[in-house]
Design a protein around this motif. Structure first.
Motif, short mmCIF file in Angstrom:
data_model
loop_
_atom_site.label_atom_id
_atom_site.label_comp_id
_atom_site.label_asym_id
_atom_site.label_seq_id
_atom_site.Cartn_x
_atom_site.Cartn_y
_atom_site.Cartn_z
N GLN A 1 6.90 -1.47 -9.51
CA GLN A 1 6.26 -2.59 -10.20
C GLN A 1 7.34 -3.41 -10.92
O GLN A 1 7.46 -3.38 -12.15
CB GLN A 1 5.21 -2.07 -11.18
CG GLN A 1 4.13 -1.24 -10.52
CD GLN A 1 3.09 -0.76 -11.51
OE1 GLN A 1 2.53 -1.54 -12.29
NE2 GLN A 1 2.82 0.54 -11.51
N PHE A 2 8.10 -4.15 -10.16
CA PHE A 2 9.27 -4.83 -10.69
C PHE A 2 8.91 -5.90 -11.72
O PHE A 2 9.56 -6.02 -12.76
CB PHE A 2 10.08 -5.46 -9.55
CG PHE A 2 10.52 -4.46 -8.52
CD1 PHE A 2 11.48 -3.51 -8.83
CD2 PHE A 2 9.97 -4.45 -7.25
CE1 PHE A 2 11.89 -2.58 -7.89
CE2 PHE A 2 10.37 -3.53 -6.31
CZ PHE A 2 11.33 -2.59 -6.62
N SER A 3 7.91 -6.68 -11.46
CA SER A 3 7.53 -7.75 -12.39
C SER A 3 7.01 -7.19 -13.70
O SER A 3 7.36 -7.66 -14.78
CB SER A 3 6.47 -8.65 -11.75
OG SER A 3 7.00 -9.34 -10.64
N PHE A 4 6.18 -6.17 -13.61
CA PHE A 4 5.61 -5.57 -14.82
C PHE A 4 6.70 -4.93 -15.68
O PHE A 4 6.74 -5.12 -16.89
CB PHE A 4 4.57 -4.52 -14.42
CG PHE A 4 3.94 -3.83 -15.59
CD1 PHE A 4 3.09 -4.51 -16.46
CD2 PHE A 4 4.20 -2.50 -15.85
CE1 PHE A 4 2.52 -3.86 -17.54
CE2 PHE A 4 3.63 -1.84 -16.92
CZ PHE A 4 2.78 -2.53 -17.78
N SER A 5 7.60 -4.18 -15.06
CA SER A 5 8.66 -3.53 -15.82
C SER A 5 9.63 -4.56 -16.41
O SER A 5 10.17 -4.36 -17.51
CB SER A 5 9.41 -2.54 -14.95
OG SER A 5 9.97 -3.17 -13.81
N ASN B 1 7.62 2.86 -14.05
CA ASN B 1 6.86 1.79 -13.42
C ASN B 1 7.72 0.91 -12.52
O ASN B 1 7.25 0.45 -11.47
CB ASN B 1 6.20 0.92 -14.50
CG ASN B 1 5.00 1.59 -15.13
OD1 ASN B 1 3.89 1.48 -14.66
ND2 ASN B 1 5.23 2.31 -16.21
N GLY B 2 8.98 0.68 -12.93
CA GLY B 2 9.81 -0.24 -12.17
C GLY B 2 10.51 0.40 -10.99
O GLY B 2 10.53 -0.16 -9.89
N ILE B 3 11.08 1.59 -11.19
CA ILE B 3 11.86 2.23 -10.14
C ILE B 3 11.00 3.14 -9.28
O ILE B 3 11.00 3.05 -8.05
CB ILE B 3 13.03 3.03 -10.74
CG1 ILE B 3 13.91 2.12 -11.62
CG2 ILE B 3 13.86 3.68 -9.65
CD1 ILE B 3 14.51 0.96 -10.88
N GLN B 4 10.24 4.02 -9.92
CA GLN B 4 9.47 4.99 -9.16
C GLN B 4 8.25 4.38 -8.50
O GLN B 4 7.88 4.76 -7.39
CB GLN B 4 9.06 6.15 -10.07
CG GLN B 4 10.24 6.99 -10.57
CD GLN B 4 9.79 8.20 -11.36
OE1 GLN B 4 8.64 8.28 -11.83
NE2 GLN B 4 10.67 9.17 -11.51
N GLN B 5 7.57 3.43 -9.18
CA GLN B 5 6.34 2.86 -8.64
C GLN B 5 6.54 1.46 -8.06
O GLN B 5 5.62 0.90 -7.49
CB GLN B 5 5.27 2.83 -9.73
CG GLN B 5 4.90 4.21 -10.26
CD GLN B 5 3.80 4.15 -11.31
OE1 GLN B 5 3.17 3.11 -11.53
NE2 GLN B 5 3.56 5.28 -11.97
#
Length: 285
Positions: free
Chosen positions: A250-254, A244-248
């Protein structure tokens, strides 16, 4: 003399902690860290209500328990056995041999696992077939995923984990063993009543510190061992954060997921420290 150490922790440990604030923001790279809008507990709420949360929690928790139950005692047992060796050259040879796997990267370790347990040309798999047993696809099996993870950890890190325990054992007063011999105590009784109590405080402290990383199951190893057939038992918080954080992006969510892990680890450390003090140990603070 203390200044370099203080600067290291200030710059690389404490200053980056400001980054956890994006768990409470809807971080947008083009707006920057401070200008991104605040969203409160939006990402935590999304994570806790996501059906995948309980799957991740279960997988991570089971692997963490496996690590505590099966891996944590192994370095202690090895240290106790090494301490009983009287031939110094033999003892050092064994120590060197079991330290080496620590310096092998997880990429190599997982590559070795594929070499041994591959369905088609795996060395161990072919040995089972030659012995008349049924061919098993260890690498694609939900049943064997967790045991293989723990066995890899034991092989790689057990020897390195003995260093602190051996250092603690080196401080035991030899006169205690001599007095025990005079009283008629054998090797096992000496180990049980002198050696083990001598490292008990070290065991407690390392156990408490281990709980701080309770939910850290090792991203690199699990990520390399994951495939489409064992993902149901292998997907953990670390791999979920990566996807979620690296591939997609979504920094805040991860970040919210990572902060949740850190809070759980902190609570476990505080609880274990208080329990250890009730049993007469010093704890970590």
């Amino acid at each position: 003399m203390v200044t370099p150490g203080l600067l290291y922790f200030a710059l690389f440990k404490y200053w980056p902690m400001w980054g956890v604030l994006i768990a409470f923001k809807d971080y947008l790279p083009f707006r920057g860290f401070w200008n991104s809008p605040w969203v409160g507990f939006k990402h935590f709420d999304r994570f806790f209500h996501d059906p995948v949360f309980w799957l991740l929690f279960k997988n991570t928790f089971v692997l963490a328990i496996y690590n505590i139950v099966f891996f944590f005692p192994i370095p202690i047992l090895i240290a106790l056995m090494l301490n009983e060796l009287r031939l110094e050259w033999f003892k050092r040879t064994i120590q060197t041999a079991i330290y080496i796997p620590h310096f092998v990267s997880w990429v190599v370790v997982v590559g070795m696992a594929y070499t041994f347990f591959s369905l088609e040309n795996g060395i161990f798999t072919n040995m089972l077939v030659q012995a008349g047993m049924e061919k098993t696809n260890f690498l694609m099996s939900n049943t064997w995923f967790r045991p293989m993870i723990i066995l890899e950890v034991i092989w790689k890190e057990s020897g390195w984990g003995t260093i602190i325990f051996l250092a603690a054992l080196s401080g035991v007063d030899p006169t205690l063993y001599e007095a025990a011999k005079i009283d008629g105590a054998g090797r096992f009784r000496q180990m049980w009543h002198i050696t083990v109590p001598a490292i008990r405080s070290t065991i407690v402290i390392l156990f408490i510190l281990r709980l701080g990383n309770f939910l850290d199951t090792g991203f690199e190893q699990i990520f390399l061992m994951l495939n489409s057939t064992n993902r149901e038992v292998g997907e953990v918080f670390d791999t979920y954060v990566y996807v979620n954080g690296i591939q997609q992006g979504q920094f805040s969510f991860s970040t919210a997921v990572g902060l949740f892990k850190s809070i759980v680890g902190l609570c476990l450390v505080l609880a274990a420290n208080q329990i250890s003090k009730k049993f007469g140990e010093q704890g970590v603070y």
